[in-house]
Design a protein around this motif. Structure first.
Motif, PDB file in Angstrom:
ATOM      1  N   GLY A 171      -6.765  -7.733  -8.194  1.00 57.51           N
ATOM      2  CA  GLY A 171      -5.491  -8.017  -8.856  1.00 57.51           C
ATOM      3  C   GLY A 171      -4.748  -9.186  -8.236  1.00 57.51           C
ATOM      4  N   HIS A 172      -4.930  -9.392  -6.945  1.00 61.45           N
ATOM      5  CA  HIS A 172      -4.276 -10.521  -6.273  1.00 61.45           C
ATOM      6  C   HIS A 172      -4.760 -11.852  -6.850  1.00 61.45           C
ATOM      7  CE1 HIS A 172      -2.659  -8.467  -2.402  1.00 61.45           C
ATOM      8  NE2 HIS A 172      -2.587  -7.665  -3.444  1.00 61.45           N
ATOM      9  N   TYR A 173      -6.026 -11.922  -7.232  1.00 61.02           N
ATOM     10  CA  TYR A 173      -6.547 -13.147  -7.853  1.00 61.02           C
ATOM     11  C   TYR A 173      -5.934 -13.346  -9.231  1.00 61.02           C
ATOM     12  CZ  TYR A 173      -9.969 -13.546  -4.126  1.00 61.02           C
ATOM     13  OH  TYR A 173     -10.566 -13.685  -2.894  1.00 61.02           O
ATOM     14  N   PHE A 174      -5.833 -12.262  -9.979  1.00 55.93           N
ATOM     15  CA  PHE A 174      -5.294 -12.366 -11.331  1.00 55.93           C
ATOM     16  C   PHE A 174      -3.796 -12.635 -11.334  1.00 55.93           C
ATOM     17  CE2 PHE A 174      -9.386 -10.666 -12.313  1.00 55.93           C
ATOM     18  CZ  PHE A 174      -9.658 -11.078 -13.598  1.00 55.93           C
ATOM     19  N   SER A 175      -3.106 -12.248 -10.274  1.00 52.17           N
ATOM     20  CA  SER A 175      -1.663 -12.491 -10.197  1.00 52.17           C
ATOM     21  C   SER A 175      -1.334 -13.828  -9.530  1.00 52.17           C
ATOM     22  CB  SER A 175      -0.980 -11.372  -9.411  1.00 52.17           C
ATOM     23  OG  SER A 175      -1.333 -11.455  -8.031  1.00 52.17           O
ATOM     24  N   GLY A 176      -2.332 -14.460  -8.911  1.00 56.31           N
ATOM     25  CA  GLY A 176      -2.100 -15.739  -8.254  1.00 56.31           C
ATOM     26  C   GLY A 176      -1.791 -15.624  -6.769  1.00 56.31           C
ATOM     27  N   ARG A 177      -1.751 -14.409  -6.253  1.00 59.40           N
ATOM     28  CA  ARG A 177      -1.492 -14.235  -4.820  1.00 59.40           C
ATOM     29  C   ARG A 177      -2.659 -14.710  -3.975  1.00 59.40           C
ATOM     30  NH1 ARG A 177       0.819  -8.543  -3.334  1.00 59.40           N
ATOM     31  NH2 ARG A 177       1.084  -9.618  -1.365  1.00 59.40           N
ATOM     32  N   SER A 178      -3.862 -14.653  -4.520  1.00 61.49           N
ATOM     33  CA  SER A 178      -5.060 -15.192  -3.879  1.00 61.49           C
ATOM     34  C   SER A 178      -5.636 -16.254  -4.811  1.00 61.49           C
ATOM     35  CB  SER A 178      -6.106 -14.106  -3.637  1.00 61.49           C
ATOM     36  OG  SER A 178      -5.639 -13.129  -2.736  1.00 61.49           O
ATOM     37  N   LEU A 236     -17.671 -14.895 -11.937  1.00 64.90           N
ATOM     38  CA  LEU A 236     -16.894 -14.228 -12.981  1.00 64.90           C
ATOM     39  C   LEU A 236     -17.429 -14.615 -14.361  1.00 64.90           C
ATOM     40  CD1 LEU A 236     -14.483 -12.403 -13.713  1.00 64.90           C
ATOM     41  CD2 LEU A 236     -13.049 -14.469 -13.645  1.00 64.90           C
ATOM     42  N   SER A 237     -17.725 -15.885 -14.541  1.00 64.96           N
ATOM     43  CA  SER A 237     -18.292 -16.351 -15.813  1.00 64.96           C
ATOM     44  C   SER A 237     -19.601 -15.632 -16.119  1.00 64.96           C
ATOM     45  CB  SER A 237     -18.543 -17.861 -15.759  1.00 64.96           C
ATOM     46  OG  SER A 237     -17.341 -18.577 -15.678  1.00 64.96           O
ATOM     47  N   LYS A 238     -20.459 -15.519 -15.118  1.00 65.70           N
ATOM     48  CA  LYS A 238     -21.745 -14.830 -15.319  1.00 65.70           C
ATOM     49  C   LYS A 238     -21.531 -13.359 -15.636  1.00 65.70           C
ATOM     50  CE  LYS A 238     -24.597 -17.877 -12.523  1.00 65.70           C
ATOM     51  NZ  LYS A 238     -25.353 -18.050 -11.286  1.00 65.70           N
ATOM     52  N   LYS A 239     -20.652 -12.731 -14.896  1.00 71.14           N
ATOM     53  CA  LYS A 239     -20.396 -11.292 -15.080  1.00 71.14           C
ATOM     54  C   LYS A 239     -19.873 -11.003 -16.490  1.00 71.14           C
ATOM     55  CE  LYS A 239     -19.506  -7.208 -12.877  1.00 71.14           C
ATOM     56  NZ  LYS A 239     -20.227  -6.592 -11.796  1.00 71.14           N
ATOM     57  N   LEU A 240     -19.018 -11.906 -16.996  1.00 71.47           N
ATOM     58  CA  LEU A 240     -18.414 -11.687 -18.304  1.00 71.47           C
ATOM     59  C   LEU A 240     -19.207 -12.345 -19.432  1.00 71.47           C
ATOM     60  CD1 LEU A 240     -14.633 -12.082 -17.393  1.00 71.47           C
ATOM     61  CD2 LEU A 240     -15.989  -9.985 -17.568  1.00 71.47           C
ATOM     62  N   GLY A 241     -20.263 -13.064 -19.071  1.00 66.14           N
ATOM     63  CA  GLY A 241     -21.141 -13.651 -20.079  1.00 66.14           C
ATOM     64  C   GLY A 241     -20.517 -14.765 -20.895  1.00 66.14           C
ATOM     65  N   VAL A 242     -19.592 -15.488 -20.289  1.00 64.85           N
ATOM     66  CA  VAL A 242     -18.933 -16.587 -20.988  1.00 64.85           C
ATOM     67  C   VAL A 242     -18.483 -17.621 -19.956  1.00 64.85           C
ATOM     68  CG1 VAL A 242     -16.631 -15.519 -20.927  1.00 64.85           C
ATOM     69  CG2 VAL A 242     -17.168 -17.131 -22.723  1.00 64.85           C
ATOM     70  N   ARG A 243     -18.538 -18.887 -20.333  1.00 68.44           N
ATOM     71  CA  ARG A 243     -18.072 -19.923 -19.410  1.00 68.44           C
ATOM     72  C   ARG A 243     -16.556 -19.841 -19.315  1.00 68.44           C
ATOM     73  NH1 ARG A 243     -19.020 -26.377 -19.100  1.00 68.44           N
ATOM     74  NH2 ARG A 243     -17.217 -26.754 -17.809  1.00 68.44           N
ATOM     75  N   ILE A 244     -16.069 -19.805 -18.088  1.00 64.33           N
ATOM     76  CA  ILE A 244     -14.631 -19.779 -17.855  1.00 64.33           C
ATOM     77  C   ILE A 244     -14.288 -20.974 -16.986  1.00 64.33           C
ATOM     78  CG2 ILE A 244     -12.686 -18.503 -16.890  1.00 64.33           C
ATOM     79  CD1 ILE A 244     -14.307 -15.936 -17.326  1.00 64.33           C
ATOM     80  N   ASP A 245     -13.479 -21.865 -17.526  1.00 69.25           N
ATOM     81  CA  ASP A 245     -13.013 -23.023 -16.762  1.00 69.25           C
ATOM     82  C   ASP A 245     -11.691 -22.676 -16.091  1.00 69.25           C
ATOM     83  OD1 ASP A 245     -15.112 -24.761 -17.552  1.00 69.25           O
ATOM     84  OD2 ASP A 245     -14.115 -25.054 -19.476  1.00 69.25           O
ATOM     85  N   TYR A 246     -11.399 -23.366 -14.986  1.00 62.49           N
ATOM     86  CA  TYR A 246     -10.135 -23.117 -14.290  1.00 62.49           C
ATOM     87  C   TYR A 246      -8.964 -23.604 -15.135  1.00 62.49           C
ATOM     88  CZ  TYR A 246      -6.710 -22.709 -10.580  1.00 62.49           C
ATOM     89  OH  TYR A 246      -5.626 -22.350  -9.844  1.00 62.49           O
ATOM     90  N   GLU A 250       0.554 -17.405 -16.870  1.00 62.55           N
ATOM     91  CA  GLU A 250      -0.663 -17.169 -16.110  1.00 62.55           C
ATOM     92  C   GLU A 250      -1.660 -18.311 -16.314  1.00 62.55           C
ATOM     93  OE1 GLU A 250      -1.956 -13.313 -17.354  1.00 62.55           O
ATOM     94  OE2 GLU A 250      -2.684 -13.992 -19.268  1.00 62.55           O
ATOM     95  N   PRO A 251      -2.492 -18.544 -15.300  1.00 59.94           N
ATOM     96  CA  PRO A 251      -3.488 -19.625 -15.395  1.00 59.94           C
ATOM     97  C   PRO A 251      -4.439 -19.402 -16.563  1.00 59.94           C
ATOM     98  CG  PRO A 251      -3.319 -18.829 -13.135  1.00 59.94           C
ATOM     99  CD  PRO A 251      -2.514 -17.890 -13.996  1.00 59.94           C
TER     100      PRO A 251
END
Length: 112
Positions: free
Chosen positions: A36-43, A53-63, A2-3
């Motif tokens: 779920g499509h985003y998390f599986s890579g379908r989208s 997503l970073s703001k919602k989870l309160g942490v910087r998330i890089d691709y 997974e990414p």
């Protein structure tokens, strides 16, 4: 495999008790399955969604994982040696403790 962003997001979601259903607004979708499509890579996630997503989870998330953007504690210690002394010499700051104690405190907070 997974990414990178998915691994980081899933871990943070577990830590916070957040589910995919809680992320509908991040991806501007109406069902958990669509998230779920985003998390599986379908989208494909876009930059705005990753930022939301970073703001919602309160942490910087890089691709991508970018180890070259991360510093070892030794690198940070060398920078602190230089910066703290230069700040004091330029009269930008006045420390109420010695620079060594301040540096140790800063390094210990990074290694926790």
């Amino acid at each position: 495999m997974e990414p990178y962003w998915v691994r980081i997001a899933k871990q943070r979601m577990r830590d916070l008790g957040v589910t995919q259903s809680d992320l509908l607004d991040v991806f501007n979708v109406t069902t958990r399955g669509a998230v779920g499509h985003y998390f599986s890579g379908r989208s494909a996630i876009d930059v705005d969604q990753l930022e939301a997503l970073s703001k919602k989870l309160g942490v910087r998330i890089d691709y991508y994982e970018s180890s070259d953007n991360r510093l070892a504690l030794d690198d940070v210690e060398r920078m602190l040696d230089s910066w703290l002394l230069k700040f004091a010499q330029a009269d930008l700051v006045e420390y109420k403790t010695d620079i060594t104690t301040l540096k140790k405190l800063m390094l210990s907070s990074l290694s926790d």
